[in-house]
Each structure stands twice: as C-alpha cells, then as structure tokens.
Scaffold this motif. Structure first.
Motif, PDB file in Angstrom:
ATOM      1  N   ASP A 272      44.638  36.262  38.669  1.00  0.00           N
ATOM      2  CA  ASP A 272      44.598  37.674  39.046  1.00  0.00           C
ATOM      3  C   ASP A 272      43.324  37.921  39.845  1.00  0.00           C
ATOM      4  O   ASP A 272      42.216  37.746  39.323  1.00  0.00           O
TER       5      ASP A 272
ATOM      6  N   SER B 172      41.187  40.658  41.402  1.00  0.00           N
ATOM      7  CA  SER B 172      40.967  42.105  41.452  1.00  0.00           C
ATOM      8  C   SER B 172      39.833  42.411  42.429  1.00  0.00           C
ATOM      9  O   SER B 172      39.378  41.533  43.162  1.00  0.00           O
ATOM     10  N   SER B 173      39.352  43.631  42.425  1.00  0.00           N
ATOM     11  CA  SER B 173      38.283  44.005  43.360  1.00  0.00           C
ATOM     12  C   SER B 173      36.932  43.426  42.968  1.00  0.00           C
ATOM     13  O   SER B 173      36.044  43.302  43.812  1.00  0.00           O
TER      14      SER B 173
ATOM     15  N   LYS C 151      41.639  45.851  46.706  1.00  0.00           N
ATOM     16  CA  LYS C 151      42.636  44.797  46.435  1.00  0.00           C
ATOM     17  C   LYS C 151      43.044  43.995  47.669  1.00  0.00           C
ATOM     18  O   LYS C 151      43.983  43.199  47.605  1.00  0.00           O
TER      19      LYS C 151
ATOM     20  N   ALA D 140      48.854  43.341  45.559  1.00  0.00           N
ATOM     21  CA  ALA D 140      48.904  44.685  44.980  1.00  0.00           C
ATOM     22  C   ALA D 140      50.196  45.387  45.368  1.00  0.00           C
ATOM     23  O   ALA D 140      50.742  45.162  46.452  1.00  0.00           O
TER      24      ALA D 140
ATOM     25  N   GLU E 137      51.808  42.532  41.646  1.00  0.00           N
ATOM     26  CA  GLU E 137      51.070  42.855  40.424  1.00  0.00           C
ATOM     27  C   GLU E 137      51.925  43.630  39.423  1.00  0.00           C
ATOM     28  O   GLU E 137      51.880  43.366  38.221  1.00  0.00           O
TER      29      GLU E 137
ATOM     30  N   GLY F 245      41.119  49.719  36.616  1.00  0.00           N
ATOM     31  CA  GLY F 245      40.305  48.638  37.150  1.00  0.00           C
ATOM     32  C   GLY F 245      38.944  49.139  37.586  1.00  0.00           C
ATOM     33  O   GLY F 245      38.471  50.195  37.165  1.00  0.00           O
TER      34      GLY F 245
ATOM     35  N   GLY G  27      43.148  47.073  31.566  1.00  0.00           N
ATOM     36  CA  GLY G  27      42.031  46.995  32.499  1.00  0.00           C
ATOM     37  C   GLY G  27      40.698  46.944  31.767  1.00  0.00           C
ATOM     38  O   GLY G  27      40.613  47.174  30.561  1.00  0.00           O
TER      39      GLY G  27
END
Length: 350
Positions: free
Chosen positions: A15, A17-18, A51, A82, A170, A197, A291
C-alpha cells in the motif's frame, strides 16, 4: 476483484500512501491466516502527492527498505491505485461470450465509456453476475486508469526489487479486507468505513459487503502533525515522531489533540451526511474507523457518541496468528492503517 493484472501467488500487499509504504505478507492454513512479515516505511516528503507518485525512484527505494526490514523473501506483489484515479462503470454484455470474445468487444466499445484515448489507459474488467434487466446478458465491471498511474507504481515496485502481479484499486482492497472484520462487528447490512490517512479521508459504504458509495475529502493526520510542529517549534519529522511516541507538554491533549479529535468526528459526520443526501439510506448499521488516525485514543467513543452508532477501530488481524519474527505489539498499533495492504495481500488466495 483483481483489476489491471492477473494473480499468481504468493504475493505481498504493498500500500503506497501519501506518507508511507506499508508491506504485508500473509499465509493461510485452512480458514486461518497468519501474518508472515510486515513493515511500514516512511516516504520522503512530496514523493507521493495526493496519492499520485511524483518520484518513482524515491518511492521504490522506500519499498526496498520495507522489503529489507520485513525480512520477506517473496518478490511478487499486489499494489493499488487510488479510487480517484480510476473510472469504473457497470455495463451489460451477452452472457454467451467467452472471456477472450468479451475482451475484444470491450476494446472495440471502450471509447463509449472511457473519456481518454485507449492508448493512454490501462483497462480491465470482471464479470459480476447475470443482469437483472436482460436475462441473456451479464453485468460486467469495467475499470480504467490512465496508464501512467499504473506504470509509476509498477516502476516503483521494480526499483524496490519487486514484480507487480496485480495493480488493483484501493477501494476493492478495502472491500476485500472488510470480510476479516465481520466476526468482530457482526454481519451488518450497511457498514461505513472511514479511512483517515495523512492528507485524504475516504468514506466507503458497503451494503452486504460490497461497496455502493465512496467519497474522498481533504482531511487527515497531517493537520495534527502540522499543529504540533507549529505549536512546539519542532521539525516535521520530530512532530510526527512525537505524535506517535508521546513526550509532548501537558497542554498537548486539551489544546491540540482534543480539538483534532473533534474535527475528525465532524469530518466523519459530514462524510456520512453527504452519503445520506445522495441515497435512500438514513442510517448505517456500523461505522469502522481505519487509517493512521484511528489509533488516536478515545476517537471511537467520541464518534460513537456524536453519531449514536456503533463504532469499531479497524483491526484486520484480530483473528490471525503472527509469525515469531513479527513484532505483535507494533503490528497491533499499525493495524488500523493496514486495511488496504491486507486486502491486497489476500489476493494471493483468490
């Protein structure tokens, strides 16, 4: 549901993520899963923005560090784009077509459904079930994303020493993981999952364990980190560490953390109000908070009181065993943020 690729086990769930890369490897014996390896590795600032991967090399290096930290020997993976980067549409097609014939026809007709040139997109489909309206047809889920969204993730995995077998969506990873929570929350008709997130929160509403609504909004844990940084004169990295490990002054909880808790509660309520205004549903049966922000103490009770609804903190590992090399306490702390990684890791067993 596996899109933009075909599955070949075993696979890691990755995964991106940002703010971090999350890696998870599962094994299965009968109906029981075991966590074989996992890691969470922070990403350099701005290597992923909302993302979207802006620097595949830096993201790939972080993936490589996560692989090393986890100790896994598996080198194939499933990752995801995303939901905001994907167009999905359900179309009807003749039930008597083979998969190859269906693929050919979808390629011919895709420009009716997708507003981009075919050479710029990655396209996949999955047959869902017989059409209720037309007895000789089946409903088919069509999913398309601009190829650069897919290619950057594949490239980042390659830099990290991994081969992408599946690039999923996602939301579908989340949908896959929610089945692991059914024992702990009960087999509810309508479940809302709020995944909070770093910069973006996503509300997904599932009816009978299938997503019927999803919406992103700009809100996340970075707002709390920024406030800690500003209030206490810390660097961004120091603020993030202090947020997770503690050690902040006595006024932190009443003056910084509690206002953030209240803001997060308002965002969950707001997201649900948007859902109610667009559907016939007037109440959900259960809310799951996922999250990194789900680990904030007391947030479930605050949201439950505001919504007058049962609220659970996501833990996809609640019924899993854990390999000896995995730190169970660290895994438990990271569990709410591992839902998408877990859903992707489950692709090994489709």
């Amino acid at each position: 549901m596996a899109l933009f690729g075909r599955k070949q086990p075993p696979m890691l769930g990755i995964d991106i993520s940002s703010t971090s890369v999350k890696l998870l490897e599962l094994s299965r014996s009968g109906n029981r899963y075991r966590v074989e390896s996992y890691a969470v590795e922070p990403l350099p600032p701005n290597s992923v923005v909302e993302k979207n991967i802006t620097d595949a090399e830096l993201v790939g290096e972080a993936i490589g560090r996560a692989v090393k930290k986890s100790g896994t020997r598996t080198r194939t993976a499933a990752c995801a784009v995303a939901g905001s980067a994907v167009i999905t549409k359900i179309i009807s097609m003749p039930a008597n077509l083979s998969e190859d014939e269906m693929e050919s026809q979808i390629q011919i007709e895709a420009d009716q459904y997708i507003p981009y040139p075919l050479e710029e997109i990655s396209l996949d489909f999955e047959v869902l079930n017989p059409s209720e309206r037309e007895p000789n047809k089946v409903d088919v889920l069509l999913a398309a994303s601009r190829s650069d969204n897919v290619d950057r993730r594949v490239a980042a995995l390659e830099v990290g020493g991994l081969q992408a077998k599946i690039v999923d969506v996602e939301a579908f990873g989340l949908e896959n993981a929610i089945t692991l929570l059914i024992d702990s929350i009960g087999d509810q008709h309508i479940i809302a999952i709020m995944d909070v997130g770093a910069t973006t929160s996503t509300l997904s509403v599932l009816e009978n364990n299938s997503i019927v609504y999803a919406r992103e909004q700009l809100f996340g844990g970075r707002q709390l980190t920024d406030e800690i940084q500003r209030r206490y004169g810390l660097s961004y990295e120091e603020a993030g560490l202090a947020k997770r490990q503690g050690g902040l002054p006595d006024n932190y909880e009443p003056e910084v953390l509690q206002p953030f808790r209240e803001s997060m509660t308002q965002e969950v309520n707001r997201a649900l109000q948007f859902f109610y205004s667009s559907s016939q549903v007037r109440a959900v049966d259960h809310v799951v908070i996922a999250g990194g922000c789900a680990s904030i103490s007391g947030i479930d009770k605050l949201i439950s009181a505001k919504l007058d609804t049962k609220v659970t903190i996501a833990n996809p590992f609640v019924n899993m065993s854990v390999a000896s090399r995995v730190r169970a306490d660290a895994l438990a702390n990271d569990a709410p943020a591992m839902m998408i990684a877990c859903g992707l890791a489950l692709r090994s067993f489709d």
